[in-house]
Design a protein around this motif. Structure first.
Motif, PDB file in Angstrom:
ATOM      1  N   PRO A 199     -42.515  23.161 -28.844  1.00 26.30           N
ATOM      2  CA  PRO A 199     -41.240  23.896 -28.850  1.00 26.30           C
ATOM      3  C   PRO A 199     -40.783  24.336 -27.460  1.00 26.30           C
ATOM      4  O   PRO A 199     -39.712  24.938 -27.330  1.00 26.30           O
ATOM      5  CB  PRO A 199     -41.571  25.122 -29.706  1.00 26.30           C
ATOM      6  N   TYR A 200     -41.593  24.046 -26.449  1.00 26.27           N
ATOM      7  CA  TYR A 200     -41.351  24.620 -25.116  1.00 26.27           C
ATOM      8  C   TYR A 200     -39.993  24.220 -24.533  1.00 26.27           C
ATOM      9  O   TYR A 200     -39.356  25.018 -23.839  1.00 26.27           O
ATOM     10  CB  TYR A 200     -42.471  24.208 -24.156  1.00 26.27           C
ATOM     11  N   LEU A 201     -39.554  22.983 -24.796  1.00 28.37           N
ATOM     12  CA  LEU A 201     -38.312  22.495 -24.198  1.00 28.37           C
ATOM     13  C   LEU A 201     -37.168  22.398 -25.210  1.00 28.37           C
ATOM     14  O   LEU A 201     -36.153  21.765 -24.938  1.00 28.37           O
ATOM     15  CB  LEU A 201     -38.536  21.122 -23.549  1.00 28.37           C
ATOM     16  N   LYS A 360     -31.677   8.897 -14.960  1.00 23.83           N
ATOM     17  CA  LYS A 360     -32.952   8.314 -15.388  1.00 23.83           C
ATOM     18  C   LYS A 360     -33.996   9.410 -15.603  1.00 23.83           C
ATOM     19  O   LYS A 360     -34.811   9.334 -16.533  1.00 23.83           O
ATOM     20  CB  LYS A 360     -33.458   7.332 -14.328  1.00 23.83           C
ATOM     21  N   MET A 361     -33.986  10.431 -14.757  1.00 19.92           N
ATOM     22  CA  MET A 361     -34.930  11.536 -14.913  1.00 19.92           C
ATOM     23  C   MET A 361     -34.697  12.292 -16.219  1.00 19.92           C
ATOM     24  O   MET A 361     -35.639  12.587 -16.962  1.00 19.92           O
ATOM     25  CB  MET A 361     -34.803  12.505 -13.724  1.00 19.92           C
ATOM     26  N   ILE A 362     -33.436  12.581 -16.509  1.00 22.56           N
ATOM     27  CA  ILE A 362     -33.105  13.348 -17.719  1.00 22.56           C
ATOM     28  C   ILE A 362     -33.563  12.612 -18.966  1.00 22.56           C
ATOM     29  O   ILE A 362     -34.176  13.194 -19.870  1.00 22.56           O
ATOM     30  CB  ILE A 362     -31.588  13.634 -17.767  1.00 22.56           C
ATOM     31  N   ARG A 363     -33.301  11.325 -19.016  1.00 23.03           N
ATOM     32  CA  ARG A 363     -33.650  10.578 -20.234  1.00 23.03           C
ATOM     33  C   ARG A 363     -35.161  10.482 -20.436  1.00 23.03           C
ATOM     34  O   ARG A 363     -35.637  10.377 -21.572  1.00 23.03           O
ATOM     35  CB  ARG A 363     -32.984   9.208 -20.216  1.00 23.03           C
ATOM     36  N   ARG A 364     -35.940  10.558 -19.351  1.00 20.95           N
ATOM     37  CA  ARG A 364     -37.399  10.491 -19.458  1.00 20.95           C
ATOM     38  C   ARG A 364     -38.012  11.806 -19.931  1.00 20.95           C
ATOM     39  O   ARG A 364     -39.200  11.863 -20.241  1.00 20.95           O
ATOM     40  CB  ARG A 364     -38.008  10.107 -18.107  1.00 20.95           C
ATOM     41  N   ILE A 365     -37.193  12.861 -20.017  1.00 15.22           N
ATOM     42  CA  ILE A 365     -37.710  14.169 -20.423  1.00 15.22           C
ATOM     43  C   ILE A 365     -37.207  14.578 -21.805  1.00 15.22           C
ATOM     44  O   ILE A 365     -37.962  15.148 -22.597  1.00 15.22           O
ATOM     45  CB  ILE A 365     -37.340  15.235 -19.364  1.00 15.22           C
ATOM     46  N   VAL A 366     -35.935  14.253 -22.119  1.00 15.36           N
ATOM     47  CA  VAL A 366     -35.390  14.661 -23.424  1.00 15.36           C
ATOM     48  C   VAL A 366     -34.859  13.474 -24.232  1.00 15.36           C
ATOM     49  O   VAL A 366     -34.198  13.667 -25.252  1.00 15.36           O
ATOM     50  CB  VAL A 366     -34.272  15.723 -23.261  1.00 15.36           C
ATOM     51  N   GLY A 367     -35.154  12.250 -23.807  1.00 19.44           N
ATOM     52  CA  GLY A 367     -34.702  11.064 -24.533  1.00 19.44           C
ATOM     53  C   GLY A 367     -35.876  10.286 -25.099  1.00 19.44           C
ATOM     54  O   GLY A 367     -36.945  10.832 -25.379  1.00 19.44           O
ATOM     55  N   GLU A 375     -46.741  12.619 -19.540  1.00 19.06           N
ATOM     56  CA  GLU A 375     -47.438  12.479 -20.822  1.00 19.06           C
ATOM     57  C   GLU A 375     -48.956  12.615 -20.683  1.00 19.06           C
ATOM     58  O   GLU A 375     -49.633  12.999 -21.629  1.00 19.06           O
ATOM     59  CB  GLU A 375     -47.100  11.128 -21.465  1.00 19.06           C
ATOM     60  N   SER A 376     -49.472  12.286 -19.501  1.00 18.95           N
ATOM     61  CA  SER A 376     -50.927  12.366 -19.289  1.00 18.95           C
ATOM     62  C   SER A 376     -51.396  13.784 -18.952  1.00 18.95           C
ATOM     63  O   SER A 376     -52.592  14.016 -18.773  1.00 18.95           O
ATOM     64  CB  SER A 376     -51.344  11.400 -18.175  1.00 18.95           C
ATOM     65  N   ILE A 377     -50.465  14.736 -18.856  1.00 19.82           N
ATOM     66  CA  ILE A 377     -50.837  16.153 -18.689  1.00 19.82           C
ATOM     67  C   ILE A 377     -51.146  16.695 -20.086  1.00 19.82           C
ATOM     68  O   ILE A 377     -50.243  16.847 -20.914  1.00 19.82           O
ATOM     69  CB  ILE A 377     -49.694  16.952 -18.024  1.00 19.82           C
ATOM     70  N   LYS A 378     -52.416  16.982 -20.365  1.00 16.44           N
ATOM     71  CA  LYS A 378     -52.841  17.260 -21.741  1.00 16.44           C
ATOM     72  C   LYS A 378     -52.323  18.592 -22.278  1.00 16.44           C
ATOM     73  O   LYS A 378     -51.942  18.688 -23.445  1.00 16.44           O
ATOM     74  CB  LYS A 378     -54.373  17.218 -21.827  1.00 16.44           C
ATOM     75  N   GLU A 379     -52.305  19.645 -21.432  1.00 20.46           N
ATOM     76  CA  GLU A 379     -51.872  20.955 -21.919  1.00 20.46           C
ATOM     77  C   GLU A 379     -50.347  20.969 -22.042  1.00 20.46           C
ATOM     78  O   GLU A 379     -49.630  20.853 -21.055  1.00 20.46           O
ATOM     79  CB  GLU A 379     -52.323  22.058 -20.956  1.00 20.46           C
ATOM     80  N   ALA A 380     -49.854  21.135 -23.276  1.00 23.15           N
ATOM     81  CA  ALA A 380     -48.416  21.012 -23.539  1.00 23.15           C
ATOM     82  C   ALA A 380     -47.602  22.035 -22.746  1.00 23.15           C
ATOM     83  O   ALA A 380     -46.510  21.723 -22.251  1.00 23.15           O
ATOM     84  CB  ALA A 380     -48.139  21.156 -25.032  1.00 23.15           C
ATOM     85  N   ASP A 381     -48.103  23.284 -22.606  1.00 22.57           N
ATOM     86  CA  ASP A 381     -47.323  24.294 -21.891  1.00 22.57           C
ATOM     87  C   ASP A 381     -47.238  23.964 -20.400  1.00 22.57           C
ATOM     88  O   ASP A 381     -46.192  24.128 -19.762  1.00 22.57           O
ATOM     89  CB  ASP A 381     -47.914  25.685 -22.100  1.00 22.57           C
ATOM     90  N   LYS A 382     -48.331  23.450 -19.858  1.00 20.73           N
ATOM     91  CA  LYS A 382     -48.353  23.049 -18.451  1.00 20.73           C
ATOM     92  C   LYS A 382     -47.429  21.855 -18.223  1.00 20.73           C
ATOM     93  O   LYS A 382     -46.681  21.802 -17.241  1.00 20.73           O
ATOM     94  CB  LYS A 382     -49.786  22.693 -18.056  1.00 20.73           C
ATOM     95  N   ARG A 383     -47.481  20.892 -19.145  1.00 17.65           N
ATOM     96  CA  ARG A 383     -46.598  19.722 -19.061  1.00 17.65           C
ATOM     97  C   ARG A 383     -45.137  20.148 -19.114  1.00 17.65           C
ATOM     98  O   ARG A 383     -44.306  19.682 -18.326  1.00 17.65           O
ATOM     99  CB  ARG A 383     -46.917  18.754 -20.202  1.00 17.65           C
ATOM    100  N   ASP A 385     -43.792  22.971 -18.271  1.00 19.22           N
ATOM    101  CA  ASP A 385     -43.392  23.639 -17.027  1.00 19.22           C
ATOM    102  C   ASP A 385     -42.997  22.605 -15.966  1.00 19.22           C
ATOM    103  O   ASP A 385     -41.988  22.767 -15.257  1.00 19.22           O
ATOM    104  CB  ASP A 385     -44.532  24.514 -16.498  1.00 19.22           C
ATOM    105  N   CYS A 386     -43.799  21.551 -15.847  1.00 16.08           N
ATOM    106  CA  CYS A 386     -43.498  20.486 -14.884  1.00 16.08           C
ATOM    107  C   CYS A 386     -42.201  19.770 -15.251  1.00 16.08           C
ATOM    108  O   CYS A 386     -41.350  19.500 -14.394  1.00 16.08           O
ATOM    109  CB  CYS A 386     -44.649  19.479 -14.833  1.00 16.08           C
ATOM    110  N   GLU A 387     -42.054  19.469 -16.544  1.00 16.45           N
ATOM    111  CA  GLU A 387     -40.861  18.754 -17.010  1.00 16.45           C
ATOM    112  C   GLU A 387     -39.605  19.597 -16.814  1.00 16.45           C
ATOM    113  O   GLU A 387     -38.546  19.072 -16.458  1.00 16.45           O
ATOM    114  CB  GLU A 387     -41.030  18.381 -18.485  1.00 16.45           C
ATOM    115  N   ARG A 388     -39.709  20.905 -17.046  1.00 13.39           N
ATOM    116  CA  ARG A 388     -38.528  21.771 -16.910  1.00 13.39           C
ATOM    117  C   ARG A 388     -38.026  21.781 -15.474  1.00 13.39           C
ATOM    118  O   ARG A 388     -36.818  21.730 -15.227  1.00 13.39           O
ATOM    119  CB  ARG A 388     -38.844  23.185 -17.383  1.00 13.39           C
ATOM    120  N   LYS A 389     -38.957  21.867 -14.512  1.00 11.98           N
ATOM    121  CA  LYS A 389     -38.547  21.821 -13.105  1.00 11.98           C
ATOM    122  C   LYS A 389     -37.821  20.512 -12.792  1.00 11.98           C
ATOM    123  O   LYS A 389     -36.782  20.502 -12.136  1.00 11.98           O
ATOM    124  CB  LYS A 389     -39.767  21.968 -12.189  1.00 11.98           C
ATOM    125  N   ALA A 390     -38.388  19.407 -13.269  1.00 10.63           N
ATOM    126  CA  ALA A 390     -37.774  18.094 -13.026  1.00 10.63           C
ATOM    127  C   ALA A 390     -36.408  18.007 -13.688  1.00 10.63           C
ATOM    128  O   ALA A 390     -35.444  17.488 -13.101  1.00 10.63           O
ATOM    129  CB  ALA A 390     -38.687  16.981 -13.535  1.00 10.63           C
TER     130      ALA A 390
END
Length: 420
Positions: A199-201, A360-367, A375-383, A385-390
């Motif tokens: 639910p983070y994003l 291209k960046m946007i579609r790789r995060i919410v598309g 995807e290889s960042i196992k902890e969902a909350d940590k992932r 956080d990284c995705e939100r910055k991007a």
């Protein structure tokens, strides 16, 4: 076995095919009875087989009539193999140092036989996740993009040759429509194929769908993507379409190729480097914080654009009296005018690069079809956080791209957001 119709490959069918196809059998030293075969197609669309014999090796790639990562519920034309083979051959002619050689193409079987990029070549994305520095990456990718984009544009070609090539690649419409859908449409509406780190994003994805300014800008980019036949672009030039060692860089998988805006290729590559930058904190630990590696990524982003600019404009200068019909010498002979034209042209490519890279960046995060960097960042909350910055950076970049005058300003903006 006769191969007068399309057959999906398995190992047994592949061996039979190799036996009756001299051009590929010869690359294996005609030793078909002692083969090591491995299916490695981890992409979204195709079968990919590595074939190794005692006296040689190659890769066999076959296009399937559906999207492999989704299944037969999403049909996809097999004809994309024809355009991929055509572009590998054309780009390989223009830049043989960075494109694997094509040995064989079978239009009926939708099958390409090409050079096997032997170990230690790996997919660039995997190397970036592992924190490996590639000192020649910017040099090689700028060379590839400068040559393939310049020599297929009206800066070098006559309008007659250019229009003929444009007409040929109009046949790759189905893959262009797929790009239109997943990059310029789906992330901005409710779509069954969209996903994100929930639910983070959840709120971030909803914000993208509700951002009217973002929608105005993405509409302009979609129009350029659909209407601007600037050069023969790769069409999917992300870090998963490049294989590397510390000394070699090879561009693969141009099945989405067509005549489109140059900035779509340059932006795809730079946008994916920005994604991997923001993913690095998710791969750091107490023993390796990745700070120095992030500095290298930003340096590579700057060098990629700056080297592309210098190499592209050098080709333009070299061929200013050549066959290209974009700017006829008898009209544009004035030196001051030439400088103005070059600046406007390259400014447009730069701002297209930023816009398409952000899309291209946007579609790789919410598309659909995310990237392994996140995807290889196992902890969902940590992932998340990284995705939100991007995602936040991509939205800013897309909306404010015309305010950036050079790549150094873009890198400074990345650094500023990263410290918040």
């Amino acid at each position: 076995m006769a191969f007068g119709r399309f057959l999906p490959l398995d190992e047994k069918i592949l061996v039979e095919y190799l036996k009756v196809t001299p051009s590929v059998a010869a690359k294996l030293g005609n030793q078909i009875d002692d083969l090591e075969i491995k299916e490695v197609g981890d992409g979204n669309l195709n079968f990919v087989y590595i074939v190794i014999a005692p006296a040689g090796s190659l890769v066999i790639k076959q296009a399937l009539p559906y999207i492999r990562c989704i299944g037969e519920s999403w049909p996809m034309t097999k004809e994309r193999a024809y355009f991929e083979a055509s572009t590998l051959q054309e780009h390989g002619r223009l830049c043989p140092e960075h494109v694997p050689e094509v040995y064989h193409f079978d239009r009926t079987m939708c099958l390409i036989g090409m050079r096997y990029l032997e170990p230690p070549h790996i997919i660039l994305r995997k190397g970036l996740i592992a924190g490996i520095e590639y000192p020649l990456l910017a040099e090689h990718m700028s060379e590839y993009m400068a040559k393939t984009l310049f020599y297929t544009s009206l800066l070098y070609l006559t309008t007659t040759i250019h229009k003929s090539a444009v007409a040929k690649y109009c046949g790759n419409v189905e893959l262009c429509r797929l790009t239109e859908q997943v990059i310029f449409s789906d992330p901005y509406k409710v779509s069954e194929y969209n996903r994100w780190t929930t639910p983070y994003l959840d709120a971030d994805a909803e914000a993208v769908r509700g951002d009217n300014i973002l929608k105005l800008e993405i509409a302009e980019l979609k129009s350029k993507f659909c209407e601007r036949t600037q050069a023969l672009i790769h069409g999917d030039l992300h870090t998963g379409s490049v294989m590397v060692t510390t000394k070699s860089t090879q561009v693969i998988d141009p099945e989405f190729s067509f005549y489109g805006p140059m900035g779509f290729d340059v932006g795809a590559f730079i946008g994916n480097l920005i994604l991997t930058f923001f993913a690095q904190d998710g791969h750091s630990n107490e023993g390796a914080d990745r700070k120095l590696y992030k500095v290298w990524i930003l340096k590579t982003i700057s060098e990629t654009w700056n080297l592309f600019y210098s190499k592209f404009t050098a080709l333009w200068d070299k061929h200013q009296d050549g066959p290209g019909e974009a700017y006829l010498p008898e009209i544009y002979s004035n030196l001051d005018l030439q400088i103005l034209i070059k600046k406007k042209y390259m400014d447009d490519v730069f701002h297209d690069t930023l816009g398409f890279g952000a899309a291209k960046m946007i579609r790789r995060i919410v598309g659909v079809s995310h990237v392994e960097d996140f995807e290889s960042i196992k902890e969902a909350d940590k992932r998340a956080d990284c995705e939100r910055k991007a995602l936040n950076f991509a939205k800013t970049l897309l909306k404010d791209r015309r305010q950036f005058q050079n790549i150094e300003e873009v890198v400074s903006a990345i650094e500023l957001l990263d410290t918040r």
